[in-house]
Design an enzyme around this catalytic site. Structure first.
Site, PDB file in Angstrom:
ATOM      1  N   HIS A  43      38.883  33.398  42.538  1.00  0.00           N
ATOM      2  CA  HIS A  43      39.804  34.532  42.452  1.00  0.00           C
ATOM      3  C   HIS A  43      39.276  35.650  43.351  1.00  0.00           C
ATOM      4  CE1 HIS A  43      42.589  37.117  39.701  1.00  0.00           C
ATOM      5  NE2 HIS A  43      42.422  37.699  40.872  1.00  0.00           N
ATOM      6  N   GLU A  70      43.371  31.898  42.791  1.00  0.00           N
ATOM      7  CA  GLU A  70      44.097  32.898  42.013  1.00  0.00           C
ATOM      8  C   GLU A  70      44.093  34.234  42.750  1.00  0.00           C
ATOM      9  OE1 GLU A  70      42.772  31.372  37.539  1.00  0.00           O
ATOM     10  OE2 GLU A  70      41.919  33.207  38.372  1.00  0.00           O
ATOM     11  N   HIS A 190      41.150  32.475  30.373  1.00  0.00           N
ATOM     12  CA  HIS A 190      40.596  33.803  30.120  1.00  0.00           C
ATOM     13  C   HIS A 190      39.974  33.844  28.727  1.00  0.00           C
ATOM     14  CE1 HIS A 190      40.246  37.890  31.879  1.00  0.00           C
ATOM     15  NE2 HIS A 190      39.939  38.179  30.632  1.00  0.00           N
ATOM     16  N   HIS A 214      33.663  32.714  33.121  1.00  0.00           N
ATOM     17  CA  HIS A 214      32.643  33.594  32.534  1.00  0.00           C
ATOM     18  C   HIS A 214      31.898  32.921  31.382  1.00  0.00           C
ATOM     19  CE1 HIS A 214      30.754  37.412  31.504  1.00  0.00           C
ATOM     20  NE2 HIS A 214      31.041  37.146  30.242  1.00  0.00           N
TER      21      HIS A 214
END
EC number: 2.6.99.2
Length: 237
Positions: A43, A70, A190, A214
């Protein structure tokens, strides 16, 4: 099986914090594919604070699974995607100063804009996905744009699940059922993690792909990247 695409932005963040080329983003993408990941996600943002635009080009020849880029379709981003022609482009309406993605598209308000962008990408053989909040009305709006898939923004689910509220899955299931009715593919991402991924996957009919960065990288600091990739793959079976 739901496919796992590993978002490698955090590897670029670590590299950029020191300068040089360690850890090596390209080598990391090679490794996660060797460990079993079925895709690589990046991203890039306009300020290139983690993934750089050059990284996007450098990764193209070595991603042999699925390559997902993204981003907000500003002109520079659109030109890059059309040049690289990844497997998939995921459109995300993030502001330039956003720390991370924090909302999905209003597909009704931005229908004409999204329709034009998606048409251009699809004419170039690139699968398209729109980042969405879990609202059925937004799924219907996405359908009108001609997109191939949606990516459900899962932060709200992840937060509520961590508090013990399993009913937080319900709006996501409603969106998935609507997608199944109208023929839209379903991705998600996410704040999905080893803690919540199996519950989410087991309750989402025809979930095609999750993009995880993450949490996966953070978990790997304790458990090792090869081990963590395979732990996700087992939960996604």
């Amino acid at each position: 099986m739901t496919k796992l695409s590993v978002n490698i932005n955090k590897i670029a963040t670590l590299r950029n914090s020191r300068g040089g080329n360690t850890p090596n983003v390209v080598q990391f993408a090679k490794d996660v594919q060797e460990f079993g990941a079925q895709g690589v996600t990046i991203h890039p943002r306009p300020d290139e604070r983690h993934i750089r635009y050059q990284d996007a080009y450098d990764l193209k020849p070595i991603v042999y699974t699925e390559y997902n880029i993204e981003g907000n379709p500003i002109p520079k981003f659109v030109d890059m995607v059309l040049d690289i022609k990844p497997t998939q482009v995921t459109l995300v309406p993030d502001a330039e100063d956003a720390i991370t993605s924090n909302a999905g598209w209003d597909t009704i308000k931005h229908k004409d804009f999204l329709t034009d962008i998606i048409k251009e990408f699809k004419n170039n053989g690139i699968r398209t996905s729109i980042f969405l909040d879990p609202e059925v009305s937004q799924v219907d709006g996405a359908l009108e744009t001609g997109t191939d898939r949606i990516e459900l923004y899962t932060e709200a689910f992840a937060h509520q699940y961590s508090l013990g509220n399993k009913k937080a899955i319900e709006p996501y299931v409603a969106c998935a059922l609507r997608c199944n009715e109208v023929g839209l593919g379903i991705n998600a991402g996410h704040d999905l993690s080893l803690e919540n991924i199996k519950f989410f996957k087991d309750n989402m009919p025809n979930l095609l792909e999750v993009s995880i960065g993450h949490a996966l990288i953070s978990e790997s600091l304790y458990l090792g990247i090869e081990n963590v990739v395979n732990m996700y793959l087992n939960k996604l079976k």
